[in-house]
Structure formats: C-alpha cells, structure tokens
Design an enzyme around this catalytic site. Structure first.
Site, PDB file in Angstrom:
ATOM      1  N   PHE A 296      21.783 -79.742 -15.300  1.00 20.28           N
ATOM      2  CA  PHE A 296      21.742 -78.282 -15.290  1.00 20.28           C
ATOM      3  C   PHE A 296      22.866 -77.714 -16.144  1.00 20.28           C
ATOM      4  CE2 PHE A 296      20.243 -79.609 -10.974  1.00 20.28           C
ATOM      5  CZ  PHE A 296      18.895 -79.425 -11.236  1.00 20.28           C
ATOM      6  N   GLU A 300      27.344 -74.196  -8.857  1.00 19.40           N
ATOM      7  CA  GLU A 300      28.381 -73.326  -8.329  1.00 19.40           C
ATOM      8  C   GLU A 300      29.145 -73.901  -7.147  1.00 19.40           C
ATOM      9  OE1 GLU A 300      24.376 -72.022  -6.470  1.00 19.40           O
ATOM     10  OE2 GLU A 300      25.110 -72.713  -8.401  1.00 19.40           O
ATOM     11  N   HIS A 324      28.302 -66.846 -14.778  1.00 24.92           N
ATOM     12  CA  HIS A 324      27.244 -67.033 -13.784  1.00 24.92           C
ATOM     13  C   HIS A 324      27.745 -67.867 -12.609  1.00 24.92           C
ATOM     14  CE1 HIS A 324      22.976 -67.180 -12.543  1.00 24.92           C
ATOM     15  NE2 HIS A 324      23.319 -68.364 -12.044  1.00 24.92           N
ATOM     16  N   GLU A 325      28.353 -69.013 -12.913  1.00 23.70           N
ATOM     17  CA  GLU A 325      28.820 -69.876 -11.820  1.00 23.70           C
ATOM     18  C   GLU A 325      29.949 -69.212 -11.037  1.00 23.70           C
ATOM     19  OE1 GLU A 325      26.744 -72.033 -11.326  1.00 23.70           O
ATOM     20  OE2 GLU A 325      25.839 -72.012 -13.307  1.00 23.70           O
ATOM     21  N   HIS A 328      28.626 -66.667  -8.517  1.00 23.94           N
ATOM     22  CA  HIS A 328      28.131 -67.268  -7.276  1.00 23.94           C
ATOM     23  C   HIS A 328      29.194 -67.268  -6.171  1.00 23.94           C
ATOM     24  CE1 HIS A 328      24.049 -68.645  -7.688  1.00 23.94           C
ATOM     25  NE2 HIS A 328      24.287 -69.215  -8.861  1.00 23.94           N
ATOM     26  N   GLU A 347      20.280 -66.188  -6.717  1.00 19.54           N
ATOM     27  CA  GLU A 347      20.231 -66.224  -8.176  1.00 19.54           C
ATOM     28  C   GLU A 347      20.006 -64.857  -8.821  1.00 19.54           C
ATOM     29  OE1 GLU A 347      21.368 -68.587  -9.586  1.00 19.54           O
ATOM     30  OE2 GLU A 347      21.102 -70.340  -8.316  1.00 19.54           O
ATOM     31  N   ASP A 403      12.731 -77.112  -5.016  1.00 26.75           N
ATOM     32  CA  ASP A 403      13.106 -76.962  -6.425  1.00 26.75           C
ATOM     33  C   ASP A 403      12.122 -76.059  -7.165  1.00 26.75           C
ATOM     34  OD1 ASP A 403      15.389 -78.471  -6.296  1.00 26.75           O
ATOM     35  OD2 ASP A 403      14.454 -80.317  -6.993  1.00 26.75           O
ATOM     36  N   TYR A 411      15.757 -65.591 -10.761  1.00 29.07           N
ATOM     37  CA  TYR A 411      16.887 -65.190 -11.577  1.00 29.07           C
ATOM     38  C   TYR A 411      16.671 -63.822 -12.227  1.00 29.07           C
ATOM     39  CZ  TYR A 411      18.680 -70.031 -11.463  1.00 29.07           C
ATOM     40  OH  TYR A 411      19.179 -71.251 -11.072  1.00 29.07           O
ATOM     41  N   ARG A 585      20.499 -82.222 -20.069  1.00 29.92           N
ATOM     42  CA  ARG A 585      20.310 -80.917 -19.405  1.00 29.92           C
ATOM     43  C   ARG A 585      18.843 -80.513 -19.488  1.00 29.92           C
ATOM     44  NH1 ARG A 585      23.329 -75.320 -21.254  1.00 29.92           N
ATOM     45  NH2 ARG A 585      22.338 -73.936 -19.714  1.00 29.92           N
TER      46      ARG A 585
END
Length: 639
Positions: A296, A300, A324-325, A328, A347, A403, A411, A585
């Site tokens: 990924f 986070e 973004h992380e 979180h 998200e 998942d 998102y 990734r």
C-alpha cells in the site's frame, strides 16, 4: 491507509503548544469498546463482543527470520459483560496453537480449547472453554510462514542486504499473527516484548524510542486504546532521522536521508491539523519507510505510520500521502468505524482532512488538482461497480472479505460528502463541527447511524435550511453521486486539457507543449484523459518529449504503462518488467497487470514477470495479481 488507484495524498497545518500535544490523552471512562448493541456483532469476526471484550494485550514473541515465524505467547486481559458466558471465541488464521491457560486467582491453569475448520475469508475460530469469567487468558502459539498479515523479505529483497519483516493487519489480517478479537469495534491497550537478532531493530505501533540501542530485546507500550487492525510490527536494519522534537523517519540506512528530506514538512502538517481539529493525542508521530514490496501507499499505524518508498521522488510532489496517514491520527485512529461496512468514517474523513492539510501547506491549487484526480478515479471505478457498493453506509459485509469495502467510494465519495457539508454550512461552522465530532468520540469505535444522528443534532437542527435530511440520506444510503454534489475544478487542469486537445488534433507537437513546469499532478491529468489507445508514433513522440518510459515517478508510470499495453507499444516492455519487479505497491502495479491480462500475449508476458516478482510481493498483492492473470472464463455456448 492509502489504497484506491486514483488517490493522491498530501499534508501539513498550523500549531498549538508542543508540550500539550505531546501528552497522551487518557481515554474517557467507558470508551474502551464501543460497538453498540444496536449495531450487533461484526460479521467479519468470530468474537462474541456482547459477552466479553479484550481490554489489554501483552505479547512476548521471538522473531525467527530464517523460519519466517513469530513464536511465544499473548496474554489477553478481559472484560466480561456476561457473567454466564462460558466461552471465549477468538479470531485466528493459520496459527499453530500450542496451549491455553487461564489465570484463576493467582495461579495459571490449563484450559480446554478447539480450533474450528478454516473459512477461506475469516480463518478459524479459537474457542476456549471457561468455567467462570477469568480476568486473563494466555495463549502459546506460533505463526506460519504464509501468514497473510506478515511479509518476510530475504536479504536480496532489501536495500541494506539484511532480512526484513513487516506486518499489515488491515483489514482482518491481525488474526494471522495474534489470536485476538479481530474487529474494529473492540479497542485495547497493549505492551510487548520482541526478541530478534541483535543486528536488527524492532519497531511497533507503540512508544518507539529514537535512541533505542540494538540489543535484540525490545519492549513496547501502547497506552492509548486501538483496534486490532492498528497492531503493527516491523523488524529490519533501519536508522532514525529526526524531523522535529516529536516526529522523525525510520528507514534503511541508504534511504533514510532522502526520506527525511522528502518528509521535512511533517511538523508543519501536524501543526495545521492541530489548529483545525485539536491536539495530536498519540505522543510521537514517526514514519517507517518500508522496502518497495509494501502493498500500500501507507498504513496509519499509530505513532509509526508505514510508508511506501515510491513517494520519495525528490520534489515532495507525492508527500500528500504523509498528510493522509497523519490525518488518520484524528479520523480512523482516534475515532474509528466500528465495523468494516462503515469504513468511509475512517477514509472519507481522512481524505477530507488530508485535502485541508494540503491546501494549508502547499496551496489551494494543489488541493484542487488532487481532488479533481480523485473524483475522476471515482467516476471510472463506479462504472464497473454494483450499485450496492456505491453507498457510503454499506450493508453488513456478511460472507464478504472486508478488503472489498476499501474502494474509492469510501475515500472519495466520503470526502466529497464532507466537502458538500462544508460548502453548505460554511468552512468556519463545519470546522467547529468536525472538531467537536473528534473530541466527543475520541478513542471510540462508532458507526454511520451515530454520525447521522450527530450531524442532525449538531448541524442540521442548529442551522436549519442549509441541508435537508433527505440530502444527507441520499449521500449516505443511495448509490452514485447525488445531484447536490459540486464537482472539484482546477484552472491548471483546464490549461492541461487545452494542451492535450491541441496535441491530439495535431496543432502542436509534443515537444512544443508548454509543459516544462508541469507538476506530477498535471502530468497525471495529461495521461489520464488520453484516449484508450494511441498510435505507436504518438507514443514514441510523447516518450521523446516527456521520457515517460522508465520514469522514476511511479504515479506517472501507473498511467503510462497501461496506455502503452493497450496500444501495443512493446518498446515499453523492458521498462514495464523492471517496474513490476521493483515495486509491490498494489495501486501502482495492478493497472498494468490488468491491461496485460486482456490479451493472450500480454498475459503470457505478465505471468513471466510475475513469476520473477512474486517472491518480493506481499501476500495481499500476490492474491490480487493471481486473480488478475487467471485464465478468462470460457464464453457460454450459443444455444
């Protein structure tokens, strides 16, 4: 977590006092586990959270890099909600259980247990029999080399030439390396002792000490309550570089300096987020740059975000992922969706906060461009998505792999909904509302119904006439994008679109385009809106002007290579092979694999590349690529 193919992530913001935000906030009494009775049990967990819940975990594990196993024990500290309950059901996947004991008074005694048959999605329930509620249960166990939540890298797969281990617990992979209640509706604190080879450093989503000495025996504490998917471990040859007094970067020695330079704006991002949404409540915010096989963009894990090295390109153009992380830390880690059907609460909120950080640190233009890219990707994904999966508040994921809920809907549509609310109520009012949401629900797991209630009471009723209940329900419970949505726009993208149109019409050669100053985002826009195929001459012209083939920028590569595959431009194949074997990734490589799988020749080439690359891929990525390269189903015979 950074998953969807179209997401760009950025960050930064203004400050409160450093001392205040370094203090770890104490969770309010009664907020340990907050999956409500109205929500029911999590269909993706075997746990009976209506009877008993874990409040603390103590891990004692030895890391064997050669055998690719973790072995030792975990002590589960329990809160019994039903005194008549006589079973503790835990989630496991491919664990070797070696014994179970319970603490009865001051003595440990053996407990009977059984492992149910394995379900392909959820693994096996570990059912432990008790004759009365026991405060602690100890499980001795070992993981297996194929654990879905762990990736073991050989020395040949790392920059340092030493083995590396890292975990990926989201969504329900924590159960493959710890027997526990693997649901985001249960929150717990934890401590751990991790023993490794003395040449390696162990880190966890806990209180990592930047000055820790490598001695092969590491101890950790996580005093804030977290859900199971935020349990994380990494072991490898890593060094630390500070960014600020409370933030820094861990990475392999050959990468750490570049990573620290790329992520130098992290403290600014923390300060901006604090000014908007309240103090950072996790002590330190550090980042671990993993080897390129990390599936990924980022994960986070509190106090230690896992980061892909693919965002280190030398110009900070992809550091939105850090924003973004970091975001979180408020949305997802502090306030968590109680089950995976409501993942948009993690998200969507995080993508909104990310955009605000990007705007503050890097300017409105960059935030606008990334929002346009996100919405463009959402539109493309929705074309092939069942209507039932286009809703923010999904139905319970019974019988489904959670998942699957991690799509652009969670998102981008989630972010878009919050942008809609901001536009209607005004930024000042909405900022205060969002801060109140995070403060009121800190260290709890919640659900869409609670947000809908909170929104109604705190915004709709206090500011009548701005947004209707019907509009809110349309955003949350209907498929597609509501008519009330205002699409993101970018004047810089308008100029890119005009340039592209001129080139496609033959008015301007590629070398004559005024593109020298284009950002990564502008180049992405240029490629994303191309026709499905171009001629070999056109692709060669673009390559000569932009050097797309072999680009070190993976965001460009993931758009360019599928275009070359669809167009039959085989000159790019050597670079494609290098790209697919050097990066694991998922977001970046799957578009190219999927394009190659569309033809027999492409599929044969892709399978050969995959055979070479597979040892360095995470099990999650291996599963995705395997599925993409499967033989197409035979066409049904015509009656």
């Amino acid at each position: 977590m950074n998953i969807p193919v179209s997401r760009f992530l950025l960050g930064g913001l203004l400050a409160l006092s450093l001392a205040a935000c370094q203090r770890a906030a104490e969770p309010a009494a009664g907020t340990t586990n907050t999956l409500s009775a109205a929500e029911g049990l999590d269909p993706n967990s075997y746990a009976r959270t209506d009877q008993v819940r874990i409040r603390h975990i103590s891990l004692d594990l030895a890391v064997d890099m050669t055998a690719r196993t973790l072995s030792g024990s975990t002590d589960l500290h329990l809160d019994w909600l039903d005194d008549k309950a006589r079973e503790l059901a835990l989630d496991t996947r491919a664990l070797d259980i070696r014994g179970v004991e319970g603490l009865d008074g001051k003595a440990w005694r053996k407990l009977a247990y059984r492992l149910d048959a394995a379900d392909p999605i959820h693994g096996s329930a570990l059912r432990i029999a008790v004759d009365k509620p026991l405060p602690r249960v100890r499980i001795r166990y070992a993981t297996r080399p194929e654990a879905s939540g762990l990736q073991w890298l050989t020395p040949e797969m790392t920059a340092s030439g030493k083995p590396f281990l890292f975990s990926q617990s989201q969504a329900i992979h924590a159960r493959s390396w710890v027997p526990l209640q693997d649901t985001p509706g249960v929150r717990f604190t934890y401590d751990a002792r991790i023993r490794t080879d003395k040449s390696l450093m162990a880190l966890m989503s806990a209180d990592n000490d930047p000055a820790a000495v490598r001695d092969g025996d590491y101890r950790f504490e996580m005093p804030q309550r977290i859900p199971s998917y935020l349990l994380a471990i990494a072991v490898g040859d890593v060094a630390f570089r500070p960014i600020s007094a409370r933030s820094g970067v861990w990475a392999e020695p050959s990468v750490v300096e570049a990573a620290a330079a790329e992520f130098a704006d992290t403290e600014k991002m923390i300060q901006v987020a604090e000014a908007l949404y309240g103090p950072y409540q996790w002590g330190r915010y550090d980042m671990l740059v993993l080897p390129a096989s990390f599936p990924f963009g980022g994960m986070e894990n509190p106090r230690l975000s896992f980061i892909t090295p693919t965002v280190i390109v030398g110009d900070k153009s992809l550091t939105s992922l850090i924003a973004h992380e970091l975001a979180h830390s408020w949305s997802g880690n502090l306030v968590t969706s109680a089950s995976w059907k409501d993942i948009w609460l993690n998200e969507g909120f995080t993508s909104y906060v990310e955009s605000r950080i990007v705007e503050s640190v890097y300017g409105r233009e960059k935030a606008e461009m990334e929002n346009v890219i996100g919405q463009f990707g959402l539109a493309g994904e929705m074309k092939a998505m069942p209507a039932v999966d286009q809703k923010l508040a999904l139905a319970p994921l019974t019988g489904r792999d959670p998942d699957e809920a991690l799509s652009d809907v969670a998102y981008v549509k989630g972010q878009w909904f919050l942008m809609f609310l901001e536009q209607r109520f005004g930024r000042e009012t909405f900022d205060a509302f969002l801060r109140h949401w995070f403060t009121t629900h800190a260290f709890t797991s919640t659900h869409s119904a609670e947000f809908e209630r909170f929104l109604t009471v705190e915004l709709l009723e206090k500011h009548p006439g701005k947004v209707s209940v019907g509009e809110v329900r349309e955003w949350l419970h209907d498929p597609g994008i509501p008519s009330s949505a205002r699409p993101a726009t970018s004047t810089r993208f308008d100029a890119v679109d005009r340039a592209q149109a001129d080139w496609l019409a033959g008015k301007v050669p590629a070398a004559g385009l005024d593109a020298a100053g284009w950002s990564t985002q502008e180049r992405v826009r240029f490629l994303e809106r191309m026709p499905d195929t171009l001629s070999a001459a056109q692709l060669a012209e673009l390559d000569a002007a932009f050097a797309f083939t072999g680009t070190p920028n993976a965001e460009i590569a993931q758009r360019w290579y599928p275009l070359t595959v669809r167009s039959g431009y085989t000159d790019a194949r050597p670079a494609i092979e290098a790209f697919l074997t050097q990066i694991g990734r998922r977001k970046l490589i799957m578009p190219t694999y999927e394009a190659l799988a569309a033809t027999d020749d492409g599929r044969a080439f892709a399978r050969a590349v995959f055979a070479e690359a597979k040892p360095g891929y995470h099990p999650i990525t291996v599963s995705s690529v395997t599925q993409a390269l499967a033989d197409p189903a035979p066409e049904a015979a015509t009656p």
